[in-house]
Design an enzyme around this catalytic site. Structure first.
Site, PDB file in Angstrom:
ATOM      1  N   ASP A 109     -94.285 116.409 -46.131  1.00  0.00           N
ATOM      2  CA  ASP A 109     -93.362 116.945 -47.199  1.00  0.00           C
ATOM      3  C   ASP A 109     -91.803 117.064 -46.420  1.00  0.00           C
ATOM      4  OD1 ASP A 109     -93.975 119.364 -46.286  1.00  0.00           O
ATOM      5  OD2 ASP A 109     -94.095 120.332 -48.075  1.00  0.00           O
ATOM      6  N   LYS A 115    -103.280 117.424 -46.825  1.00  0.00           N
ATOM      7  CA  LYS A 115    -103.076 118.693 -45.828  1.00  0.00           C
ATOM      8  C   LYS A 115    -102.554 119.681 -46.944  1.00  0.00           C
ATOM      9  CE  LYS A 115     -99.240 118.989 -43.065  1.00  0.00           C
ATOM     10  NZ  LYS A 115     -98.461 120.247 -43.764  1.00  0.00           N
ATOM     11  N   GLU A 165     -98.406 125.647 -36.912  1.00  0.00           N
ATOM     12  CA  GLU A 165     -96.958 125.690 -36.810  1.00  0.00           C
ATOM     13  C   GLU A 165     -96.304 126.703 -36.247  1.00  0.00           C
ATOM     14  OE1 GLU A 165     -94.785 123.249 -39.794  1.00  0.00           O
ATOM     15  OE2 GLU A 165     -93.015 123.446 -38.937  1.00  0.00           O
TER      16      GLU A 165
HETATM   17  O1  KIV Z   1     -94.172 117.934 -43.447  1.00  0.00           O
HETATM   18  C1  KIV Z   1     -94.471 117.591 -42.337  1.00  0.00           C
HETATM   19  O2  KIV Z   1     -93.937 116.619 -41.714  1.00  0.00           O
HETATM   20  C2  KIV Z   1     -95.559 118.566 -41.581  1.00  0.00           C
HETATM   21  C3  KIV Z   1     -95.817 118.586 -40.163  1.00  0.00           C
HETATM   22  C4  KIV Z   1     -94.459 118.601 -39.277  1.00  0.00           C
HETATM   23  C5  KIV Z   1     -96.669 119.368 -39.794  1.00  0.00           C
HETATM   24  O3  KIV Z   1     -95.803 119.527 -42.129  1.00  0.00           O
END
Ligand code: KIV
Length: 256
Positions: free
Chosen positions: A43, A111, A182
């Site tokens: 996202d 995720k 993160e």
């Molecule tokens: O949205 C994303 O790209 C992410 C990664 C940077 C882990 O959550």
């Protein structure tokens, strides 16, 4: 060879995982041909390519649209789609429906940002056949709650350190195959990596993780203001402007 969630799980302690956020067929192909293990339709597309300030305005429809493009590239890398802002906090049937839409579009896993509070959801999703990657530490979907982006766990033994660890362990117990960590302090990342049985994939968390994830636009030098931890390995933004400038000059010279 096609990477699966099992490949990712079994990599722990054997080799470091190299993962990239991508948003379309072109970047998916580049990432996978370059040897990335996992491609995430993140996202972060909100601020990286869609012109928003952050990831909050990104919708399920946007993630679905970009996941379809990535899936069409048929990458060997595992395809993981982000569950966007607020969706994971809906009723279970709505979350299941959202995940199923992404999986039917070509995602091979999802995720989800969150910890202890979302562990029961992760248990039910994995039972339903939806592989889940967790995301702890800085959760960019919480940007308005946090008042900005920052490092997590900078004070050893603090409640924050304990709560990030509790989040990650709860998501692992719930059946996740990997966890993104993160903006963790180095000591916290090292502790978490040692406590988790599944891989800890770091971003802005230093090298003591089981692998790293970066946004491909930051890696390729396509982002105007990349985060400080993202070392560019190419300068494609500048190269692209130079190419366009040369083309514009040629067009103007040839069409007099
Ligand atoms: O949205 C994303 O790209 C992410 C990664 C940077 C882990 O959550």
């Amino acid at each position: 060879m096609k990477t699966t969630t099992k490949t990712i799980r079994l990599a722990k302690g054997e080799r470091a995982l190299a993962c990239l956020t991508v948003y379309d067929a072109v970047t998916a192909r580049i990432a996978s041909n370059g040897g990335a293990d996992l491609v995430l339709i993140g996202d972060s597309m909100g601020n990286t390519v869609l012109g928003f300030e952050n990831s909050v305005p990104v919708t399920l429809e946007m993630i679905e649209h970009h996941t379809a493009a990535v899936a069409r590239a048929k990458p060997d890398a595992l395809i993981v789609a982000d569950i966007p802002f607020a969706v994971a906090h809906d009723e279970f049937s709505a979350v299941l429906h959202a995940c199923a839409r992404l999986m039917r579009t070509g995602a091979e896993a999802v995720k989800i940002e969150g910890g202890v509070a979302l562990a029961p959801l992760v248990t039910r999703l994995t039972a339903a056949g939806i592989p889940v990657c967790g995301h702890v530490g800085l959760q960019p979907q919480q940007v308005f709650q946090l008042g900005g982006y920052r490092k997590f766990g900078t004070t050893e033994g603090s409640d924050e350190v304990e709560s990030v660890i509790a989040d990650a362990l709860a998501i692992e117990r719930a059946g996740a195959f990997a966890i993104v960590g993160e903006m963790l302090s180095r000591p916290l990342a090292a502790k978490l990596r040692d406590e988790l049985v599944i891989p800890l994939i770091g971003i802005g968390s230093g090298p003591t993780c089981d692998g790293q994830i970066l946004v491909i636009h930051d890696l390729l030098g396509l982002t105007e203001k990349p985060p400080a931890f993202a070392k560019p390995y190419a300068n494609l933004g500048t190269d692209a402007v130079n190419a366009v400038t040369r083309w514009v000059t040629d067009v103007r010279a040839a069409n007099t």
